[in-house]
Design an enzyme around this catalytic site. Structure first.
Site, PDB file in Angstrom:
ATOM      1  N   ARG A 236      25.654 -29.161   5.840  1.00  0.00           N
ATOM      2  CA  ARG A 236      24.974 -28.025   5.216  1.00  0.00           C
ATOM      3  C   ARG A 236      23.566 -28.408   4.774  1.00  0.00           C
ATOM      4  NH1 ARG A 236      28.469 -25.588   0.849  1.00  0.00           N
ATOM      5  NH2 ARG A 236      29.307 -24.407   2.626  1.00  0.00           N
TER       6      ARG A 236
ATOM      7  N   THR B  55      37.500 -29.056  -3.688  1.00  0.00           N
ATOM      8  CA  THR B  55      36.607 -30.202  -3.868  1.00  0.00           C
ATOM      9  C   THR B  55      37.217 -31.218  -4.828  1.00  0.00           C
ATOM     10  OG1 THR B  55      35.446 -28.987  -5.629  1.00  0.00           O
ATOM     11  CG2 THR B  55      34.522 -28.860  -3.399  1.00  0.00           C
TER      12      THR B  55
ATOM     13  N   LYS C 101      34.820 -27.149   5.522  1.00  0.00           N
ATOM     14  CA  LYS C 101      36.165 -26.650   5.229  1.00  0.00           C
ATOM     15  C   LYS C 101      36.301 -25.175   5.617  1.00  0.00           C
ATOM     16  CE  LYS C 101      36.025 -27.978   0.887  1.00  0.00           C
ATOM     17  NZ  LYS C 101      34.726 -28.695   0.891  1.00  0.00           N
ATOM     18  N   THR C 102      35.311 -24.373   5.254  1.00  0.00           N
ATOM     19  CA  THR C 102      35.362 -22.952   5.628  1.00  0.00           C
ATOM     20  C   THR C 102      35.311 -22.786   7.147  1.00  0.00           C
ATOM     21  OG1 THR C 102      34.257 -22.339   3.558  1.00  0.00           O
ATOM     22  CG2 THR C 102      34.255 -20.707   5.322  1.00  0.00           C
TER      23      THR C 102
ATOM     24  N   ASP D 280      39.552 -20.574  -0.987  1.00  0.00           N
ATOM     25  CA  ASP D 280      38.572 -21.598  -1.347  1.00  0.00           C
ATOM     26  C   ASP D 280      38.706 -21.958  -2.821  1.00  0.00           C
ATOM     27  OD1 ASP D 280      36.525 -23.377  -0.928  1.00  0.00           O
ATOM     28  OD2 ASP D 280      34.928 -21.882  -0.966  1.00  0.00           O
TER      29      ASP D 280
END
Length: 356
Positions: free
Chosen positions: A229, A170, A76-77, A121
């Site tokens: 990640r 999230t 997302k980032t 975020d």
């Protein structure tokens, strides 16, 4: 105590945790793709977002506000930074927990440049007064700054330059409908397939100057829980093992041996995950058992078991949540190499649940 912060810290400490620690943030900055063409996976999201950005550029306008939802570690980032790069605009990064007052948000909004991308975020964790201020800012590019208190308070309208808000969450279900409806484009980030993670691992290995064969990449991808990640984090730990214990070249055997040292098994389960399953199977016969009782048996906080361990176990089909409590599935018994009680598949009536 803020349980969101506590569970985030616990997740960040795990090798297979999806929350980024400082090392992850530093490495991700170097590995992060710069445009949509480099971004791996999320095919539908990339295609749709590409259309949105191209149309905005053709009109010479700022892009619509974008809402990205999905589990941590899915990109997302990264996508927010790509949006800024594609629009040739600067980006401002902040988070919901950092905005506790409407004044905090007003200070950020009033300093934005025209066309700038504001990445927010964990937008669902923003305070309610700031959230209500954001409604007007997103729709009318204006905020009302309250000066004074009580009957003498006055609202001063402050015009804002057009900007693009990229919200990430999230937990999309926690966003109020008025906020969710103000986003022109919404996308849900899905977990990655192993083949997509293999491409991520090969790309990262190339950037990190790590030698890895296809079998080694496949072994790491299979234990990465569908999350880039985690795949990159496991790659770095396997790289360390290969440099110390081998010649630096990562094969399937080297990857398997390295991840055995770090207690990450073939399905991506770590010590906490296996501890939950072992307690459920060995101490409670497969359940059903209450969450608090299970947490005590594992020696963890209730919230840690529920928020950190359970989501992946449920997604893998190893554990089920029922009104009577947590129960293990037949796959859980098979994964740990245990034989379920003869009376039922999962013990204490679980046979009724799974048709055994």
């Amino acid at each position: 105590m803020n349980w969101d912060d506590t569970t985030d810290e616990t997740a960040a400490e795990r090798l297979v945790g999806s929350v980024a620690d400082r090392e992850d943030q530093a490495v991700e900055a170097a590995l992060r793709p710069k445009d949509l063409g480099e971004f791996i996976g999320q095919e539908k999201v990339r295609e749709q977002l590409d259309l949105v950005l191209r149309a905005a550029r053709a009109r010479g306008a700022t892009a619509d506000h974008v809402l990205l939802s999905g589990a941590p570690g899915l990109g997302k980032t990264t996508l927010s930074m790509i949006i800024a790069a594609e629009m040739e605009a600067p980006i401002r990064i902040t988070s919901g927990p950092a905005i506790q007052h409407a004044g905090d948000l007003a200070a950020i909004l009033s300093s934005l440049q025209e066309g700038e991308v504001l990445f927010l975020d964990e937008i669902h964790r923003m305070s309610r007064p700031a959230e209500e201020m954001l409604y007007m800012a997103m729709e009318d590019f204006r905020v009302d700054v309250i000066v004074g208190k009580g009957p003498g308070a006055t609202a001063i309208p402050l015009e804002l330059p057009p900007f693009t808000l990229v919200g990430a969450t999230t937990r999309a279900g926690l966003l109020p409908p008025p906020l969710r409806d103000r986003f022109g484009f919404t996308a849900h980030m899905e977990f990655y397939e192993p083949t997509e993670l293999e491409r991520v691992i090969h790309r990262s290995a190339n950037l990190l100057d790590v030698e890895i064969d296809p079998a080694g990449a496949a072994e790491i991808a299979g234990r990465s829980r569908g999350t880039p990640r985690i795949a990159n984090r496991l790659l770095r730990r396997v790289r360390d093992y290969a440099q110390v214990k081998a010649d630096g070249f990562i094969t399937r055997d080297i990857a398997g041996a390295a991840l055995k040292v770090y207690e990450v098994d073939g399905r991506g389960l770590d010590r906490l995950d296996r501890g939950v399953l072992e307690a459920l199977l060995k101490l409670f016969g497969g359940g059903p058992v209450g969450l608090s009782t299970l947490a005590v048996a594992v020696g963890e906080e209730r919230e840690t078991v529920e928020e950190v361990a359970e989501p992946f176990l449920v997604r893998e089909g190893l554990l089920a949540r029922t009104p009577r409590g947590r129960v293990a599935t037949p796959a859980a018994w098979a994964h740990l190499g245990l034989t379920p009680p003869r009376s039922s598949t999962g013990g204490n009536g679980q046979g009724d649940l799974f048709g055994a």
